[in-house]
Design an enzyme around this catalytic site. Sequence first.
Site, PDB file in Angstrom:
ATOM      1  N   GLU A 277     -10.170   0.199   5.149  1.00  0.00           N
ATOM      2  CA  GLU A 277     -10.356   0.004   6.593  1.00  0.00           C
ATOM      3  C   GLU A 277      -9.571   1.054   7.380  1.00  0.00           C
ATOM      4  OE1 GLU A 277     -11.311  -4.753   6.974  1.00  0.00           O
ATOM      5  OE2 GLU A 277      -9.308  -4.073   7.489  1.00  0.00           O
TER       6      GLU A 277
ATOM      7  N   TYR B  87      -9.063  -3.662   0.820  1.00  0.00           N
ATOM      8  CA  TYR B  87      -9.304  -3.887   2.251  1.00  0.00           C
ATOM      9  C   TYR B  87      -8.477  -2.941   3.142  1.00  0.00           C
ATOM     10  CZ  TYR B  87     -11.035  -8.909   2.421  1.00  0.00           C
ATOM     11  OH  TYR B  87     -11.694 -10.104   2.372  1.00  0.00           O
TER      12      TYR B  87
ATOM     13  N   GLU C 293     -32.333  -9.249  10.066  1.00  0.00           N
ATOM     14  CA  GLU C 293     -33.633  -9.793   9.627  1.00  0.00           C
ATOM     15  C   GLU C 293     -33.983  -9.345   8.207  1.00  0.00           C
ATOM     16  OE1 GLU C 293     -37.280  -8.385  11.464  1.00  0.00           O
ATOM     17  OE2 GLU C 293     -36.296  -6.517  12.063  1.00  0.00           O
TER      18      GLU C 293
ATOM     19  N   HIS D   6     -36.485  -9.718  15.328  1.00  0.00           N
ATOM     20  CA  HIS D   6     -36.897  -8.324  15.226  1.00  0.00           C
ATOM     21  C   HIS D   6     -36.613  -7.579  16.531  1.00  0.00           C
ATOM     22  CE1 HIS D   6     -39.091  -5.093  13.377  1.00  0.00           C
ATOM     23  NE2 HIS D   6     -39.832  -4.945  14.462  1.00  0.00           N
TER      24      HIS D   6
HETATM   25  P1  FAD Z   1       1.526 -14.290   8.975  1.00  0.00           P
HETATM   26  O1  FAD Z   1       0.488 -14.091   9.996  1.00  0.00           O
HETATM   27  O2  FAD Z   1       1.947 -13.098   8.193  1.00  0.00           O
HETATM   28  O3  FAD Z   1       2.802 -14.921   9.730  1.00  0.00           O
HETATM   29  C1  FAD Z   1       4.024 -15.131   9.104  1.00  0.00           C
HETATM   30  C2  FAD Z   1       5.135 -15.063  10.139  1.00  0.00           C
HETATM   31  O4  FAD Z   1       6.343 -15.601   9.593  1.00  0.00           O
HETATM   32  C3  FAD Z   1       5.459 -13.629  10.550  1.00  0.00           C
HETATM   33  O5  FAD Z   1       5.617 -13.524  11.937  1.00  0.00           O
HETATM   34  C4  FAD Z   1       6.792 -13.356   9.833  1.00  0.00           C
HETATM   35  O6  FAD Z   1       7.547 -12.357  10.462  1.00  0.00           O
HETATM   36  C5  FAD Z   1       7.441 -14.731   9.920  1.00  0.00           C
HETATM   37  N1  FAD Z   1       8.507 -14.978   8.960  1.00  0.00           N
HETATM   38  C6  FAD Z   1       8.620 -14.533   7.673  1.00  0.00           C
HETATM   39  N2  FAD Z   1       9.746 -15.033   7.106  1.00  0.00           N
HETATM   40  C7  FAD Z   1      10.351 -15.793   8.056  1.00  0.00           C
HETATM   41  C8  FAD Z   1      11.546 -16.581   8.077  1.00  0.00           C
HETATM   42  N3  FAD Z   1      12.328 -16.685   6.999  1.00  0.00           N
HETATM   43  N4  FAD Z   1      11.869 -17.230   9.214  1.00  0.00           N
HETATM   44  C9  FAD Z   1      11.095 -17.137  10.317  1.00  0.00           C
HETATM   45  N5  FAD Z   1       9.947 -16.420  10.356  1.00  0.00           N
HETATM   46  C10 FAD Z   1       9.585 -15.762   9.229  1.00  0.00           C
HETATM   47  N6  FAD Z   1      -7.516 -11.326   7.942  1.00  0.00           N
HETATM   48  C11 FAD Z   1      -8.735 -11.605   8.465  1.00  0.00           C
HETATM   49  O7  FAD Z   1      -9.163 -12.759   8.417  1.00  0.00           O
HETATM   50  N7  FAD Z   1      -9.485 -10.636   9.078  1.00  0.00           N
HETATM   51  C12 FAD Z   1      -9.071  -9.358   9.177  1.00  0.00           C
HETATM   52  O8  FAD Z   1      -9.768  -8.517   9.720  1.00  0.00           O
HETATM   53  C13 FAD Z   1      -7.798  -9.030   8.636  1.00  0.00           C
HETATM   54  N8  FAD Z   1      -7.315  -7.774   8.744  1.00  0.00           N
HETATM   55  C14 FAD Z   1      -6.092  -7.478   8.234  1.00  0.00           C
HETATM   56  C15 FAD Z   1      -5.641  -6.173   8.337  1.00  0.00           C
HETATM   57  C16 FAD Z   1      -4.409  -5.817   7.819  1.00  0.00           C
HETATM   58  C17 FAD Z   1      -3.920  -4.401   7.950  1.00  0.00           C
HETATM   59  C18 FAD Z   1      -3.602  -6.817   7.186  1.00  0.00           C
HETATM   60  C19 FAD Z   1      -2.258  -6.454   6.643  1.00  0.00           C
HETATM   61  C20 FAD Z   1      -4.043  -8.125   7.087  1.00  0.00           C
HETATM   62  C21 FAD Z   1      -5.302  -8.466   7.600  1.00  0.00           C
HETATM   63  N9  FAD Z   1      -5.800  -9.765   7.506  1.00  0.00           N
HETATM   64  C22 FAD Z   1      -7.039 -10.061   8.011  1.00  0.00           C
HETATM   65  C23 FAD Z   1      -5.029 -10.840   6.856  1.00  0.00           C
HETATM   66  C24 FAD Z   1      -4.334 -11.737   7.900  1.00  0.00           C
HETATM   67  O9  FAD Z   1      -3.584 -10.958   8.784  1.00  0.00           O
HETATM   68  C25 FAD Z   1      -3.426 -12.743   7.186  1.00  0.00           C
HETATM   69  O10 FAD Z   1      -4.180 -13.424   6.198  1.00  0.00           O
HETATM   70  C26 FAD Z   1      -2.832 -13.773   8.148  1.00  0.00           C
HETATM   71  O11 FAD Z   1      -2.085 -13.156   9.162  1.00  0.00           O
HETATM   72  C27 FAD Z   1      -1.935 -14.741   7.372  1.00  0.00           C
HETATM   73  O12 FAD Z   1      -1.368 -15.671   8.249  1.00  0.00           O
HETATM   74  P2  FAD Z   1      -0.045 -16.470   7.844  1.00  0.00           P
HETATM   75  O13 FAD Z   1       0.157 -17.499   8.903  1.00  0.00           O
HETATM   76  O14 FAD Z   1      -0.105 -16.897   6.446  1.00  0.00           O
HETATM   77  O15 FAD Z   1       1.135 -15.384   7.912  1.00  0.00           O
HETATM   78  P1  NDP Z   2      -4.919  -5.715  -2.395  1.00  0.00           P
HETATM   79  O1  NDP Z   2      -3.923  -6.425  -3.223  1.00  0.00           O
HETATM   80  O2  NDP Z   2      -6.242  -6.346  -2.153  1.00  0.00           O
HETATM   81  O3  NDP Z   2      -5.202  -4.264  -3.023  1.00  0.00           O
HETATM   82  C1  NDP Z   2      -4.189  -3.399  -3.430  1.00  0.00           C
HETATM   83  C2  NDP Z   2      -4.781  -2.041  -3.769  1.00  0.00           C
HETATM   84  O4  NDP Z   2      -3.721  -1.163  -4.128  1.00  0.00           O
HETATM   85  C3  NDP Z   2      -5.746  -2.068  -4.941  1.00  0.00           C
HETATM   86  O5  NDP Z   2      -6.735  -1.112  -4.742  1.00  0.00           O
HETATM   87  C4  NDP Z   2      -4.824  -1.679  -6.126  1.00  0.00           C
HETATM   88  O6  NDP Z   2      -5.518  -1.073  -7.180  1.00  0.00           O
HETATM   89  C5  NDP Z   2      -3.924  -0.665  -5.445  1.00  0.00           C
HETATM   90  N1  NDP Z   2      -2.607  -0.516  -6.074  1.00  0.00           N
HETATM   91  C6  NDP Z   2      -1.719  -1.489  -6.375  1.00  0.00           C
HETATM   92  N2  NDP Z   2      -0.587  -0.949  -6.877  1.00  0.00           N
HETATM   93  C7  NDP Z   2      -0.772   0.392  -6.909  1.00  0.00           C
HETATM   94  C8  NDP Z   2       0.023   1.487  -7.318  1.00  0.00           C
HETATM   95  N3  NDP Z   2       1.253   1.301  -7.797  1.00  0.00           N
HETATM   96  N4  NDP Z   2      -0.483   2.748  -7.214  1.00  0.00           N
HETATM   97  C9  NDP Z   2      -1.732   2.927  -6.713  1.00  0.00           C
HETATM   98  N5  NDP Z   2      -2.529   1.943  -6.296  1.00  0.00           N
HETATM   99  C10 NDP Z   2      -2.063   0.681  -6.392  1.00  0.00           C
HETATM  100  O7  NDP Z   2      -4.151  -5.432  -1.052  1.00  0.00           O
HETATM  101  P2  NDP Z   2      -4.500  -5.067   0.450  1.00  0.00           P
HETATM  102  O8  NDP Z   2      -3.174  -4.723   0.975  1.00  0.00           O
HETATM  103  O9  NDP Z   2      -5.594  -4.085   0.598  1.00  0.00           O
HETATM  104  O10 NDP Z   2      -4.990  -6.440   1.093  1.00  0.00           O
HETATM  105  C11 NDP Z   2      -4.189  -7.617   1.064  1.00  0.00           C
HETATM  106  C12 NDP Z   2      -4.964  -8.787   1.598  1.00  0.00           C
HETATM  107  O11 NDP Z   2      -5.016  -8.740   3.017  1.00  0.00           O
HETATM  108  C13 NDP Z   2      -6.426  -8.828   1.146  1.00  0.00           C
HETATM  109  O12 NDP Z   2      -6.567  -9.525  -0.061  1.00  0.00           O
HETATM  110  C14 NDP Z   2      -7.127  -9.520   2.283  1.00  0.00           C
HETATM  111  O13 NDP Z   2      -7.253 -10.889   2.014  1.00  0.00           O
HETATM  112  C15 NDP Z   2      -6.226  -9.307   3.482  1.00  0.00           C
HETATM  113  N6  NDP Z   2      -6.934  -8.381   4.392  1.00  0.00           N
HETATM  114  C16 NDP Z   2      -8.101  -8.808   4.970  1.00  0.00           C
HETATM  115  C17 NDP Z   2      -8.840  -7.940   5.747  1.00  0.00           C
HETATM  116  C18 NDP Z   2     -10.134  -8.402   6.338  1.00  0.00           C
HETATM  117  O14 NDP Z   2     -10.400  -9.587   6.343  1.00  0.00           O
HETATM  118  N7  NDP Z   2     -10.966  -7.511   6.851  1.00  0.00           N
HETATM  119  C19 NDP Z   2      -8.395  -6.584   6.010  1.00  0.00           C
HETATM  120  C20 NDP Z   2      -7.144  -6.241   5.367  1.00  0.00           C
HETATM  121  C21 NDP Z   2      -6.454  -7.137   4.578  1.00  0.00           C
HETATM  122  P3  NDP Z   2      -6.063  -1.919  -8.455  1.00  0.00           P
HETATM  123  O15 NDP Z   2      -7.360  -2.548  -8.019  1.00  0.00           O
HETATM  124  O16 NDP Z   2      -6.215  -0.881  -9.503  1.00  0.00           O
HETATM  125  O17 NDP Z   2      -5.011  -2.951  -8.783  1.00  0.00           O
END
Ligand code: FAD
Ligand code: NDP
Length: 488
Positions: A222, A218, A468, A463
């Site tokens: 992206e 992902y 669709e 459509h």
């Molecule tokens: P988080 O949102 O990570 O919140 C955890 C919070 O706890 C953070 O603010 C952290 O700093 C804080 N924290 C950590 N340790 C402590 C501590 N000891 N004390 C106090 N605070 C602490 N999901 C989707 O559904 N759609 C998407 O399009 C999507 N795009 C993504 C794109 C990227 C680049 C990434 C990285 C993730 C994406 N995700 C997406 C995944 C989504 O962001 C996460 O699944 C979601 O934010 C998880 O929510 P959470 O509440 O578990 O944790």
């Molecule tokens: P993932 O764990 O899904 O993927 C990690 C990727 O890194 C895989 O392609 C893996 O390859 C590769 N990789 C791991 N270790 C190495 C290494 N040492 N060298 C080279 N390649 C490596 O992680 P993401 O960070 O992409 O996403 C984390 C989660 O965040 C997702 O599961 C998703 O739920 C959430 N997310 C959701 C989005 C959305 O809803 N649109 C967008 C972005 C994140 P291999 O397959 O070979 O292990």
Amino acid sequence: MAGPCAMAALRARRGAVRGLCRSLSGKNEYDLLVIGGGSGGLACAKEAAQFGRKVAVLDYVDPSPQGTTWGLGGTCVNVGCIPKKLMHQAALLGSALKDAPHYGWNVAHPVHHSWSVMAQAVQNYVKSLNWGHRVQLQDKKVKYLNMKGSFCDPHTVRGLTKAGKETIVTADNIVIATGGRPKYPTHIAGALQYGITSDDLFWLKESPGKTLIVGASYVSLECAGFLTGIGLDTAVMMRSIPLRGFDQQMASLVTEHMESYGTKFLKRCFPTKVEKLESNRLQVTWKNTDLGTEETDSFDTVMWAVGRAPDTKTLNLERVGVKTNSETGKIIVDASEATSVPHIYAIGDITEGRPELTPTAIAAGKLLAQRLCGHSSELMDYDSVPTTVFTPLEYGCVGLSEEAAVQRHGADNVEMVCLREREQRILGLHFIGPNAGEVIQGFALGIKCGATYPQLMKTVGIHPTCAEEVTKLHITKRSGLDATVTGC
Ligand code: FAD
Ligand code: NDP
């Protein structure tokens, strides 16, 4: 001798007993304490407060190894879904500009994209969301503490501010919602020193320039998609398959389209070192496992997208006996999000075996709060969760991949990711095209309600739309016919 943590807890308890801040149980300061103010934590806290409970949220962001930091709201708001979708939108606008002359628009060339203008707008928007979250907590009378939490005992958490000031908080129930952070492949020389992650990308003030993204899931695809779309020379280093866990036929369509769109793919390659050149560029060396060769190229930015690790390091979970999976480090929970310790729960990305998605974290948080407040007994249903990969050509899906459907039901029993027998229940729906998330969201309701293939065929299409096409699916792989759409 009692440590500072224990002493402070004792002081806090005495304070509570004197009635300074009494919870419903009267023993602890709060009814509910949430550690982590991200998608799941905030939803849980606000829901419980709505039922009149006394709630506090601790949220603290450790700066990334490159020093990037941000405000309240967690990953999705600050370094995930929101900035990602906005940058994806910036790239889509670039594609629309390229198409525009064919529709009669006179677009002056060359068209130039300014990273700093985009980044400033995105960052301002994110900051407005940080502020919005603070206001919402205030309005709902949830106490927000910008502190890093760690357990002292099963009802007591020590909060530490950036300046090192300590506060002890006690609560009847504690919810851990600390999410995860990007992993660094620290075994690769120069990875930590010179590389960035998605935690940094969205907060860069200047363009990342020519970029290498390592990983092929992902986050990688992206980010590579929008960087290519805004005109940057972008390469993805993929050691195995793209989008592991997704339907691989669809994953191939995603990467093939990205290649035609300009993203380079270094397939079956893995990096071995990153060095800084005199020019300040980063020279990456990698192994090509197909050719058995060692190759190098230089980039302005190297971004690791190799997965995420749960943020449990500083929580002191061992002290209170909260069990984690020794391989993944994630917290083990049951169907009610309860951990191995009574009164301690966990939701969202920190939990073992749950999807790492914002809507599941939010829904789990709300339902948990409702159960804790005695307003419901409903459990979170993690089945058939829809999701979308926001690559240039978006890929949305719900239910099983073809591979998973075949594995579960046997190849002879599956046709077009539907069961072949009886009512032909749909097992999975996969859509590639514009606005895939919008398309799949609606169909997800049907799948949740147990929709069958005949019902889908009876659904009248709208459509002319891309959606669709789903209602017109009649050519299956087994038939061997060409499924290319040739007319309206
Ligand atoms: P988080 O949102 O990570 O919140 C955890 C919070 O706890 C953070 O603010 C952290 O700093 C804080 N924290 C950590 N340790 C402590 C501590 N000891 N004390 C106090 N605070 C602490 N999901 C989707 O559904 N759609 C998407 O399009 C999507 N795009 C993504 C794109 C990227 C680049 C990434 C990285 C993730 C994406 N995700 C997406 C995944 C989504 O962001 C996460 O699944 C979601 O934010 C998880 O929510 P959470 O509440 O578990 O944790
Ligand atoms: P993932 O764990 O899904 O993927 C990690 C990727 O890194 C895989 O392609 C893996 O390859 C590769 N990789 C791991 N270790 C190495 C290494 N040492 N060298 C080279 N390649 C490596 O992680 P993401 O960070 O992409 O996403 C984390 C989660 O965040 C997702 O599961 C998703 O739920 C959430 N997310 C959701 C989005 C959305 O809803 N649109 C967008 C972005 C994140 P291999 O397959 O070979 O292990």
